[in-house]
Design a protein around this motif. Sequence first.
Motif, short mmCIF file in Angstrom:
data_model
loop_
_atom_site.label_atom_id
_atom_site.label_comp_id
_atom_site.label_asym_id
_atom_site.label_seq_id
_atom_site.Cartn_x
_atom_site.Cartn_y
_atom_site.Cartn_z
N ARG A 1 -53.70 1.36 9.09
CA ARG A 1 -53.38 2.04 10.23
C ARG A 1 -51.76 2.52 10.24
O ARG A 1 -51.49 3.56 10.59
N ILE A 2 -50.82 1.41 10.27
CA ILE A 2 -49.58 1.66 10.24
C ILE A 2 -49.03 2.50 8.95
O ILE A 2 -48.31 3.45 9.42
N ILE A 3 -49.55 2.66 7.88
CA ILE A 3 -49.27 3.44 6.92
C ILE A 3 -49.62 4.76 7.28
O ILE A 3 -48.61 5.69 7.01
N GLY A 4 -50.67 5.01 7.88
CA GLY A 4 -51.22 6.45 8.17
C GLY A 4 -50.08 6.82 9.29
O GLY A 4 -49.71 8.21 9.15
N TYR B 1 -47.15 9.91 8.99
CA TYR B 1 -47.49 11.31 10.00
C TYR B 1 -45.96 11.24 10.76
O TYR B 1 -45.46 12.45 10.74
N ILE B 2 -45.45 10.29 10.83
CA ILE B 2 -44.23 10.42 11.71
C ILE B 2 -43.10 10.98 11.03
O ILE B 2 -42.39 11.87 11.34
N VAL B 3 -42.79 10.50 9.66
CA VAL B 3 -42.03 10.90 8.78
C VAL B 3 -42.04 12.61 8.57
O VAL B 3 -41.41 13.25 8.64
N SER C 1 -58.13 18.29 11.81
CA SER C 1 -58.99 17.24 11.88
C SER C 1 -58.35 15.72 12.34
O SER C 1 -58.88 15.15 12.88
N ILE C 2 -57.25 15.69 11.31
CA ILE C 2 -56.69 14.30 11.58
C ILE C 2 -55.27 14.34 12.10
O ILE C 2 -54.60 13.38 12.13
N ASN C 3 -54.72 15.50 12.25
CA ASN C 3 -53.16 15.66 12.39
C ASN C 3 -53.00 15.44 14.11
O ASN C 3 -53.83 15.99 14.70
N GLN C 4 -52.10 14.46 14.50
CA GLN C 4 -52.23 13.87 15.91
C GLN C 4 -51.94 15.01 16.92
O GLN C 4 -52.49 15.02 17.85
N SER C 5 -51.09 16.03 16.35
CA SER C 5 -50.87 16.89 17.22
C SER C 5 -52.01 17.65 17.89
O SER C 5 -52.07 18.41 18.95
N GLN C 6 -52.86 17.80 17.02
CA GLN C 6 -54.12 18.68 17.20
C GLN C 6 -55.28 17.56 18.01
O GLN C 6 -55.88 18.07 18.61
N VAL D 1 -44.67 10.65 20.36
CA VAL D 1 -44.56 9.54 21.22
C VAL D 1 -45.99 8.85 21.45
O VAL D 1 -46.04 7.73 21.70
N ALA D 2 -47.19 9.92 21.45
CA ALA D 2 -48.39 8.86 21.40
C ALA D 2 -48.59 8.10 20.46
O ALA D 2 -49.08 6.86 20.54
N VAL D 3 -48.43 8.32 19.15
CA VAL D 3 -48.86 7.22 17.81
C VAL D 3 -47.70 6.32 17.96
O VAL D 3 -48.16 5.00 17.58
N THR D 4 -46.48 6.38 18.53
CA THR D 4 -45.57 5.36 18.52
C THR D 4 -45.97 4.21 19.50
O THR D 4 -45.81 3.01 19.24
N MET D 5 -46.34 4.68 20.65
CA MET D 5 -46.70 3.82 21.76
C MET D 5 -48.11 3.34 21.42
O MET D 5 -48.31 2.10 21.39
#
Length: 602
Positions: free
Chosen positions: A129-132, A136-138, A259-264, A362-366
């Motif tokens: 999970r952390i790797i994924g 995404y963040i980078v 399908s897997i991009n956090q923005s969507q 912000v969402a994935v960091t939190m």
Amino acid sequence: MVGTGGPVATFSVWDYVVFAATILGAAGIGLFQAIRGRKETTSDEFLLGGRQMTAVPVAMSLTASFMSGITVIGTPAEAYRFGAAFWLFGFSYSIMSTITAEIFVPLFYRLGITSAYEYLGLRFSRPIRIIGTSMYIVQTALYTGLVIYAPALALNQITGLDLWGVLVATGAVCIIYCTLGGLKAVIWTDVLQMVVMLVGFVAVIARGAVLRGGLTQVFEDAREGGRLKTFDFNPDPRMRHSFWSILIGGSIMWVSIYSINQSQVQRYISCKTLGHAKMSLYVNMVGLWLTVSLAMLTGLTMYSIYKMCDPFTNGDVSTYDQLLPYLVMDILASYPGVPGLFVAAAYSGTLSTVSSSINALVAVTMEDFIIPLWTNRTQKQVTWLNMGLSVFFGGVCIGMAGVASLLGSVLQAALSIFGMISGPLLGLYVLGMFFRTPNSIGSLSGMIIGLVLTLWVGIGSQIYPPTADKTLPLPLSTVGCNSTISQNYTTQTPWTSTVPMTTLPSVRPPLADSWYSLSYLYFAVVGVLVTVVSGLLISIATGGCKQEKLHPDLFVKTSDLFCFRSCNTSEAPHTEEKNGIDNKVFTELPPEIISKEMTTKL
């Protein structure tokens, strides 16, 4: 005279007024949402709009999120140079919307996740999970910087707008309404920006059609110039854009984005029912059809006007990305405020992408880093941290725009590398959602192998660009130009240092015209296939078949497909209030324990 080359007008006072009004309007929506929801300060409200959004605004936000300023400027230039084959992406959008709505949305919605990468922790392990999340963040931070910088650079050289002034203004406005209004502000601002983008296209098409004597003449010019040869059924995977590369490669690429991009993902799981979440993707599909159609028609209109005098060959612009801004100032300068509307359209695309990225970061960091480690938090502390992270990531994106200004000709190479990440990551989700054999070791190993392979072909294609006629643009002419000037445009970059152009290698390796010439649309396909196949094989070899039974809610169910139900308990997302157990605790546990604990939770 229009269409005959030479310098064009610059912005008028009214153009600046219209442009500024659009940016202030976006900030106003953020302030309105902040005031309207000032009593609703929970993290769920800030990051997911309280999970009470409806289909239509979410659909328009989904469309605007990846219709960036690069799309507004770059897609018409694609039609101008290569023809209307890009229109075939309409088929890809249909396939992507169906797969995402019927396979991914029910699973994510059922689990009640906030971060798309929570699923990787539930299905595999917290390290995966952390790797994924880190990938995404980078990727998103760098991509967002490019999204800010690329259209700003193109418009700077044509309109005279100060480059850094616009860069900072873009980031500042997004920071304001992301920080104050959360996801609701982002979604409703995207609605406004989507409308502005479409109006900008319509203005260019309408004026161009008038100058050329109607759309019939525009299409006739495009036909004579070979721009309407859309369906190319050549199965050669080295074809840059063919029916097969767009249908297969384009569909997988867009599935990996939606399908897997956090923005969507963050948008459709904010819907109040599963029916609204699915419908948002189908309405988004129509929005994508409309956007790409208007963008392609704009490009054909641009070709009709410049078919006898290509501004790039004539030296009027220094890159093809400047063609559309040049056209706007050429044909619309006599209408005060209209060029400003187009620039507002391009920057609306940029604002929507940047704001979506900030909110998702912000969402994935939190959810993936802070909340699992900070257990004794108060709601007020979480609220302030959400706002602080919005400011932080907004500043990071502005900083990445400065980095992008130093990349020079590497811009497209960087964009391609970022796109390669999505294929292997999608393969990781496919392993988890469709197969019970994959374990953490096999799945992670498969993703790494897939990533290495896609980076190999992608970087190789940048070092040794294809030379075959499969990638050459259609012919252009300068016989109708009034004058020919040298390419003497200067770029107002933040720093005076420049990146020297890299000389292409004179000796091409054996793979240059085969493996490295693979269409960029197949990168994601390669990543998915290699990740799935190698992940399954390694999992079998490392004891994947001996795993304890995993909870069925972690897998795609036949009942998920094409099922629109009314709002009830079974389709509402699982939350702490409904289940009495925090969903996030399961991301800390290995898969063999998750199966037992989720039985209690679900």
